[in-house]
Design a protein around this motif. Structure first.
Motif, PDB file in Angstrom:
ATOM      1  N   LEU A 171      -2.752   8.449 -13.221  1.00 32.35           N
ATOM      2  CA  LEU A 171      -1.810   9.891 -13.203  1.00 32.35           C
ATOM      3  C   LEU A 171      -3.002  10.796 -12.916  1.00 32.35           C
ATOM      4  N   GLY A 187       1.388  20.183 -10.479  1.00 26.79           N
ATOM      5  CA  GLY A 187       1.569  19.106  -9.568  1.00 26.79           C
ATOM      6  C   GLY A 187       0.908  17.759 -10.022  1.00 26.79           C
ATOM      7  N   ASP A 243       0.770  13.182  -9.368  1.00 28.02           N
ATOM      8  CA  ASP A 243       1.196  12.107  -8.487  1.00 28.02           C
ATOM      9  C   ASP A 243       0.513  10.824  -9.413  1.00 28.02           C
ATOM     10  N   GLU A 261      15.513  15.305  -4.320  1.00 26.93           N
ATOM     11  CA  GLU A 261      14.104  15.408  -4.924  1.00 26.93           C
ATOM     12  C   GLU A 261      14.139  16.503  -6.166  1.00 26.93           C
TER      13      GLU A 261
END
Length: 424
Positions: A204, A215, A217, A254
């Protein structure tokens, strides 16, 4: 257009027949493109789409056959390999070209797959799935040559009834379908190894975009990732349904998922969280009393600007309604005037009482279910508001933000609903 200008060993030139066939194809496509599908009958559209799907598979079969023997192109043009020639002459990205050539080589090894492509019953995507599955079987020390042949036939047969994604699932356990007694243990071991690799791949990343957003991902093991997906969907779907019922156009899915994820984080029970840094996992908001009372004041999310970030006082006031937030109010000399206490925050039993009273978001015209709402102080605690039921209200995230937005004022109507009005 030409696919070759030489004379073959039998003294005949294939150039004229290849050019003629390609010219006929190009002419037919141009003829179809000249028409307007808006004026075609539904049956014609369906027939066209069905036949084009088959033609695309056959076109892919032809292209892969040529690519499988394209080494002479690189040799003649001086390119390092055929993929570099495709990059220079066809403007195909090198990675894509290499992938196509690799698939061409793979399909050339499997006659049944190649025949399925040529017949138009196996699409390019399905051919890629099948060849990957067969390559794994070919490398499996437990599988025999007969197993490989049978697996190829079964997967091509499945391809006529399944999508590429569904075929990928079948491909992972096709050996167990062939011989359960011999391959189920091997499949279990392979699955265990895959899960162990997934643990090693778990990661992560979180970063500040410096535009009011964070942000992130990452990669999760399938078992955890599916639970994560379902949890976020659970928080997203009720919002979607509410919007559908009201006839409001839906935001992008989204965005709904992002809002659902944010809601999931905001409603985590702090008592169930692990200890962190010597204290229960919490978020600290530092703000001066002067800034707190301003409509457009600023606060620090975290103990200081070095280890945190700046937010508006309105957002700080909204966050202070949640039990996972500790607001630190500082005086003129940075002395701590007050810190959020449990008694200042709405307790679970009070939230249940508010749910029984309100049934839904109390904003005028809003019917968001109470489980998706926050408990809000109608009289801000910074101004002396108390944490009791008569001074509390359930507000959905949208209206909770409006309640702390200096551009809006709100009032409680006699029936208990909250009316919002934009400041003039």
């Amino acid at each position: 257009m030409s696919l070759g200008s030489g004379i073959d060993h039998w003294g005949t030139s294939p150039r004229d027949s290849i050019d003629a066939a390609l010219t006929a194809i190009e002419s037919s496509v141009q003829e179809l493109l000249a028409g307007d599908p808006a004026y075609w009958r539904t049956g014609q559209k369906k027939d066209l789409l069905e036949r084009l799907e088959k033609l695309q598979a056959q076109q892919a079969a032809l292209k892969l056959r040529v690519l499988a023997t394209a080494g002479d192109i690189a040799e003649e043009t001086g390119a390092k390999d055929a993929s570099r020639w495709m990059r220079a002459e066809l403007l195909v990205d090198t990675g894509v070209a290499r992938s196509q050539i690799k698939l061409a080589t793979g399909v050339a090894k499997y006659e049944v797959v190649a025949a399925g492509l040529a017949e138009g019953v196996v699409s390019l995507d399905k051919a890629r799935v099948i060849t990957k599955a067969l390559d794994k079987i070919d490398a499996d020390p437990v599988a025999s040559a007969e197993d490989l042949v049978l697996a190829e036939k079964l997967l091509v047969d499945h391809a006529t009834r399944l999508t590429a994604s569904e075929l990928k699932i079948v491909g992972k356990r096709i050996l167990a379908e062939i011989d359960p007694d011999r391959f189920e243990d091997a499949e279990a071991k392979a699955l265990l190894a895959e899960e162990e690799r997934a643990q090693q791949k778990t990661a992560l990343r979180v970063w500040d975009n410096h535009d009011g957003t964070i942000g992130f991902d990452g990669v999760l093991p399938t078992s955890v990732g599916m639970r994560f997906k379902r949890l976020v969907e659970a928080y997203s779907q009720p919002r979607k349904q509410q919007l559908v019922d009201k006839g409001v156009p839906l935001p992008p899915w989204e965005r709904l998922m992002g809002q659902g994820f944010a809601r999931l984080l905001e409603t985590i029970d702090p008592s169930a969280l692990p200890r962190h840094g010597g204290d229960a996992t919490t978020i600290n908001v530092v703000i001066s009393l002067e800034e707190l009372r301003k409509d457009l004041g600023l606060a620090t999310l975290g103990y200081d600007e070095t280890n945190g970030t700046t937010i508006t006082a309105a957002e700080a006031r909204r966050m202070a309604c949640n039990a996972t937030i500790i607001p630190w109010v500082l005086g003129s000399d940075s002395e701590v005037l007050d810190a959020g206490r449990a008694s200042r925050l709405f307790q679970p039993i009070q939230r249940k009482a508010l749910r029984l009273q309100a049934k839904c978001c109390q904003a005028e015209g809003c019917d968001m279910p109470p489980e998706w709402c926050d408990a809000h102080h109608l009289e801000p605690w910074a101004s002396g508001g108390k944490t009791n039921l008569k001074d509390g209200a359930l507000l959905c995230p949208h209206h909770h933000r409006l309640a702390h937005n200096p551009a809006y004022v709100h009032e409680r109507l006699p029936d208990g609903t909250i009316r919002f009005t934009r400041r003039p």
